[in-house]
Design an enzyme around this catalytic site. Structure first.
Site, mmCIF file in Angstrom:
data_model
loop_
_atom_site.group_PDB
_atom_site.id
_atom_site.type_symbol
_atom_site.label_atom_id
_atom_site.label_comp_id
_atom_site.label_asym_id
_atom_site.label_seq_id
_atom_site.Cartn_x
_atom_site.Cartn_y
_atom_site.Cartn_z
ATOM 1 C CD GLU A 1 10.352 1.687 10.122
ATOM 2 O OE1 GLU A 1 10.104 2.673 9.423
ATOM 3 O OE2 GLU A 1 10.186 0.520 9.728
ATOM 4 C CE LYS B 1 3.184 3.420 3.300
ATOM 5 N NZ LYS B 1 3.287 3.478 4.747
ATOM 6 C CE1 TYR C 1 1.102 -0.305 4.424
ATOM 7 C CE2 TYR C 1 0.123 1.880 4.360
ATOM 8 C CZ TYR C 1 0.898 0.941 4.994
ATOM 9 O OH TYR C 1 1.493 1.247 6.193
ATOM 10 C CG LEU D 1 8.426 2.662 4.570
ATOM 11 C CD1 LEU D 1 8.281 1.582 3.497
ATOM 12 C CD2 LEU D 1 7.063 3.180 4.973
HETATM 13 N N1 PMP Z 1 7.856 3.823 8.804
HETATM 14 C C1 PMP Z 1 6.692 3.163 8.907
HETATM 15 C C2 PMP Z 1 6.696 1.776 9.448
HETATM 16 C C3 PMP Z 1 5.486 3.775 8.506
HETATM 17 O O1 PMP Z 1 4.318 3.111 8.595
HETATM 18 C C4 PMP Z 1 5.521 5.114 8.044
HETATM 19 C C5 PMP Z 1 4.254 5.818 7.670
HETATM 20 N N2 PMP Z 1 3.762 5.368 6.433
HETATM 21 C C6 PMP Z 1 6.763 5.766 7.952
HETATM 22 C C7 PMP Z 1 7.904 5.088 8.339
HETATM 23 C C8 PMP Z 1 6.852 7.177 7.451
HETATM 24 O O2 PMP Z 1 6.654 7.242 6.053
HETATM 25 P P1 PMP Z 1 6.101 8.564 5.351
HETATM 26 O O3 PMP Z 1 6.955 9.692 5.797
HETATM 27 O O4 PMP Z 1 6.247 8.281 3.907
HETATM 28 O O5 PMP Z 1 4.679 8.734 5.787
#
Ligand code: PMP
Length: 282
Positions: free
Chosen positions: A177, A145, A31, A201
């Site tokens: 993270e 993701k 996603y 991610l």
């Molecule tokens: N890490 C994880 C596990 C996440 O779910 C998210 C949010 N989608 C992020 C990092 C941050 O990603 P983004 O800045 O693209 O929202």
């Protein structure tokens, strides 16, 4: 028309998927979430590239090329009667009898919907949030993701259970993270972030923050960050498309730095808001 399913724009309530969809049965899909400000998608191509990377990561053919995705997302945005949106895109390996093996000749399920974007309020940003820490017990392909978010959900719930906003994850003594965000550390005026790897991610917000740091002469380092550095930080931030830059002011009950959002968090948030405005005006 706030939804899209397999070639059709439709009200979300009318979108129906088979119970044999592999997304439902296996969590076999990926996603994306694209924030939209004033009807303009933020970093759309970056989000779509990450989606394509996730699709490649699970060996699912991309059902659309970049222009096709762009058009679908822009059409969905245009159908909403709210200007700040969060567009969710999901692609699963389609509907097939339950069997782990990839089904042959089955089209993927493509689902999208838009809902109002809720970012953190200025009051929330001024207060900061609390977080807990936990061992990162997810699989080793966290750069995908994937919709199968069970580990993230269980980890994040540890924070929710004690009225905190996020769970900061550590693997083998190093920061990875947050359960749904990236984590930055500030020490002695230097911004630090863990390097992109398959253990996290790489957030679109993470990239923007590092770009802004570079553009505005903020000292920054991308390198492995130890647990001790997390616990001794002057500032700790979580970043994501919906939270933007949010200061973590308490970790496992102990104050982070002075126990309130630090000067660099405030500065970065201001830079981020200005950057967003530029994108909306573009
Ligand atoms: N890490 C994880 C596990 C996440 O779910 C998210 C949010 N989608 C992020 C990092 C941050 O990603 P983004 O800045 O693209 O929202």
């Amino acid at each position: 028309m706030n939804g899209y399913l397999n070639g059709q724009f439709l009200p979300l309530a009318e979108a129906k998927v088979s119970v044999l969809d592999r997304g439902f049965v296996f969590g076999d899909g990926v996603y994306e979430l694209v924030p939209v400000y004033s009807n303009k998608p933020f970093r759309l191509d970056e989000h779509l590239h990450r989606l394509q990377g996730s699709l490649a990561g699970i060996r699912l053919d991309d059902p659309h090329m970049l222009p096709g995705w762009r058009e679908l997302v822009l059409r969905l945005i245009g159908m909403q009667d709210f200007a700040d949106q969060s567009v969710y895109i999901q692609v699963t390996r389609g509907v097939a009898p339950r069997d782990h093996a990839f089904p042959k000749g089955v089209p993927p399920t493509v689902f999208m919907f838009a809902q109002p974007l809720v970012t953190s309020s200025p009051e929330q940003k001024a207060a900061g949030v609390c977080a807990v820490s936990a061992v990162d017990n997810r699989w080793l392909r966290c750069n995908i993701k994937a919709i199968s978010l069970l580990a993230n959900i269980l980890l994040r719930q540890q924070a929710v259970d004690v009225d905190c906003a996020e769970t900061v994850m550590l693997r083998d003594g190093f920061l990875t993270e947050g359960a749904a965000s990236n984590i930055f550390v500030v020490k002695d005026g230097v911004l630090r972030a863990p390097p992109p790897s398959s253990l996290m991610l790489t957030g679109i917000t993470y990239d923007v923050v590092l770009e802004l740091a570079a553009a505005h002469g903020i000292p920054h380092e991308v390198r492995a960050i130890s647990e001790a550095e997390v616990r001794n930080a002057d500032e700790l931030w979580m970043t994501s498309s919906t939270k933007e830059i949010m200061a973590i002011v308490k970790l496992d009950g102990a104050p982070v730095g002075a126990g309130m959002p630090g000067p660099l968090a405030r500065k970065m948030d201001a830079l981020y808001q200005t950057f967003k405005q530029q994108v909306m005006r573009a």
